[in-house]
Enzyme design. Structure first.
Site, PDB file in Angstrom:
ATOM      1  N   ARG A  87       0.837  -1.195   0.000  1.00  0.00           N
ATOM      2  CA  ARG A  87       0.000   0.000   0.000  1.00  0.00           C
ATOM      3  C   ARG A  87       0.874   1.248   0.000  1.00  0.00           C
ATOM      4  O   ARG A  87       2.086   1.180   0.243  1.00  0.00           O
ATOM      5  CB  ARG A  87      -0.914   0.006   1.229  1.00  0.00           C
ATOM      6  CG  ARG A  87      -2.054  -0.996   1.118  1.00  0.00           C
ATOM      7  CD  ARG A  87      -2.874  -1.065   2.376  1.00  0.00           C
ATOM      8  NE  ARG A  87      -4.125  -1.808   2.157  1.00  0.00           N
ATOM      9  CZ  ARG A  87      -4.891  -2.250   3.129  1.00  0.00           C
ATOM     10  NH1 ARG A  87      -4.563  -2.035   4.400  1.00  0.00           N
ATOM     11  NH2 ARG A  87      -6.004  -2.916   2.850  1.00  0.00           N
ATOM     12  N   HIS A  88       0.243   2.383  -0.263  1.00  0.00           N
ATOM     13  CA  HIS A  88       0.959   3.653  -0.300  1.00  0.00           C
ATOM     14  C   HIS A  88       1.686   3.886   1.021  1.00  0.00           C
ATOM     15  O   HIS A  88       1.136   3.634   2.106  1.00  0.00           O
ATOM     16  CB  HIS A  88      -0.030   4.786  -0.567  1.00  0.00           C
ATOM     17  CG  HIS A  88       0.604   6.124  -0.731  1.00  0.00           C
ATOM     18  ND1 HIS A  88       0.596   7.081   0.265  1.00  0.00           N
ATOM     19  CD2 HIS A  88       1.280   6.663  -1.781  1.00  0.00           C
ATOM     20  CE1 HIS A  88       1.227   8.157  -0.158  1.00  0.00           C
ATOM     21  NE2 HIS A  88       1.658   7.929  -1.397  1.00  0.00           N
ATOM     22  N   GLY A  89       2.934   4.356   0.937  1.00  0.00           N
ATOM     23  CA  GLY A  89       3.740   4.538   2.133  1.00  0.00           C
ATOM     24  C   GLY A  89       3.139   5.500   3.124  1.00  0.00           C
ATOM     25  O   GLY A  89       3.378   5.395   4.332  1.00  0.00           O
ATOM     26  N   LEU A 122      -0.217   5.871   3.287  1.00  0.00           N
ATOM     27  CA  LEU A 122      -1.622   5.453   3.391  1.00  0.00           C
ATOM     28  C   LEU A 122      -2.550   6.590   2.979  1.00  0.00           C
ATOM     29  O   LEU A 122      -3.576   6.848   3.626  1.00  0.00           O
ATOM     30  CB  LEU A 122      -1.941   4.990   4.822  1.00  0.00           C
ATOM     31  CG  LEU A 122      -1.197   3.722   5.280  1.00  0.00           C
ATOM     32  CD1 LEU A 122      -1.577   3.390   6.719  1.00  0.00           C
ATOM     33  CD2 LEU A 122      -1.490   2.534   4.364  1.00  0.00           C
TER      34      LEU A 122
END
Length: 413
Positions: free
Chosen positions: A243-245, A247
């Site tokens: 997931r995106h670092g 979030l």
């Protein structure tokens, strides 16, 4: 200054592509990845790069030749360079390097701090014989500061820099990044620093010391994770897996397919609506859980489940076809065999197959930097240790052949 060329030679030179660093001479004392990548980029931009290695074994990457394919990186990073063997621990070897430095533009090294100074070959000594020389140094943590003398390899800097703490999944131990990020980030920054110093020298006539720390070179890459850290009031975030670092985006993940995995990212409503159309789920546009980015991030688990249940019923090829048609940002997760044989990179000349005298038929990269009006520099296989000793010392730096023979006989080269 070289002797005047014959008319034929002058005509050939005029017809040759004018690469940006043509005429720049680089003495390359570096080893492994960071320094050699910087000097590889310089060679592919037209510089004459003379790789200087210890007699007998050469630099560290050559020693890996007997361990499977572990020496392949040497061929990848040291093509288009001339190889000179030279014992810098000997008085005559050091004298010869100082002599060469008088006729060079750049010297590159990535030894531990203080090594070249102890040899009498540090920035002060070299620039004393050539004030125009640019001395470029890459270290793990810098030439000053509390960590100056800490041992530094890519994995240790990944650990110290925070990269390892944010890589992997929340319920698993920290994991190093697969590629040698710290080494190559440092190499790229070192190239940039050298190019900047060369530009400055055109205006001032003076060289300078250029320094790059591996730890400092990668800090900015933590930006998404640092955003989450600051947003949490300074509380360290958990690892986010794929997931995106920070979030801060959804969908943003790697999703299952029938035959592997596919990465999907939608960082605005347009992308998300395109994904819904590809999934034939456009009715979800009116679902308040997915109305905007903030709502989607709040319902990340539901989105990942929804998208994953749909992708797992299709092959990567089917998904790519659908997503290209609907302009959904995506990419199939590919293995190294697919990457090495990537038709796009081979079509652009970014990857090329060459016949190497040591490794046979191999794939190597060209420089990712392109210059207008010149083709990518033709790739020349990396040299055997000391292969250009005579060409460098006699033809380039004017030593007498008998002197070169004496240096060889005494083990200096």
């Amino acid at each position: 200054m070289a002797d005047a060329s014959s008319p034929a030679e002058a005509s050939a030179q005029a017809a040759a592509p004018a690469y940006p660093l043509a005429g720049v001479t680089v003495l390359d004392l570096s080893h492994i990845y960071a320094g050699p990548y910087a000097t590889f980029l310089m060679a592919m931009a037209g510089a004459e790069v003379i790789k200087i290695e210890p007699p007998g074994t050469g630099e560290h990457l050559r020693v890996r030749a007997g361990i499977g394919g572990a020496a392949l990186p040497f061929a990848m990073l040291n093509g288009n360079k001339k190889s000179l063997s030279l014992d810098l621990k000997s008085d005559r070897g050091r004298e010869l390097l100082l002599r060469m430095a008088r006729g060079a533009d750049v010297l590159v090294e990535n030894f531990a701090p203080g090594v070249t100074e102890r040899l009498g070959l540090g920035p002060a000594e070299l620039r004393a014989v050539n004030p125009r020389l640019i001395y470029a140094s890459s270290t793990g943590y810098g030439r000053s500061g509390p960590y100056r003398d800490y041992p530094a390899m890519d994995i240790t800097v990944q650990a110290m820099s925070g990269i390892m703490s944010i890589t992997g999944f929340p319920d698993s131990p920290p994991v190093k990044s697969g590629p040698a990020l710290c080494d190559f980030f440092a190499g790229i920054h070192l190239y940039a620093g050298i190019a900047t110093a060369l530009y400055e020298r055109e205006r001032t006539g003076k060289g300078r010391l250029v320094e790059v720390s591996m730890q400092e070179a990668v800090y900015a890459s933590l930006s998404s994770n640092l955003a989450l850290y600051h947003g949490n009031g300074g509380k360290a975030p958990t690892r986010t897996g794929n997931r995106h670092g920070g979030l801060a985006e959804s969908p943003y993940n790697v999703y299952p397919a029938k035959d592997g995995f596919i990465a999907i990212i939608c960082n605005n409503n347009r992308h998300f609506h395109a994904l819904l159309k590809a999934m034939d789920c456009e009715e979800l546009r009116d679902d308040p859980r997915f109305a905007d980015l903030k709502s989607r991030v709040a319902h990340m688990e539901e989105i990942d489940r929804l998208v994953g249940d749909w992708t797992r019923e299709r092959t990567k090829g089917e998904l790519v076809t659908l997503f290209l048609a609907h302009r959904v940002p995506h990419a199939p997760v590919r293995g190294l065999d697919e990457v090495v044989n990537d038709p796009h990179m081979h079509a652009r000349g970014s990857l090329q197959r060459i016949d190497h005298p040591q490794f046979g038929r191999i794939v190597v990269q060209n420089s990712p930097i392109r210059f207008e009006d010149v083709p990518p520099m033709p790739l020349v296989p990396s040299s055997r240790l000391g292969e250009q000793n005579e060409a460098v010392l006699v033809d380039r730096f004017g030593l007498d052949p008998d002197e070169v023979e004496a240096l060889r006989r005494d083990g200096v080269i």
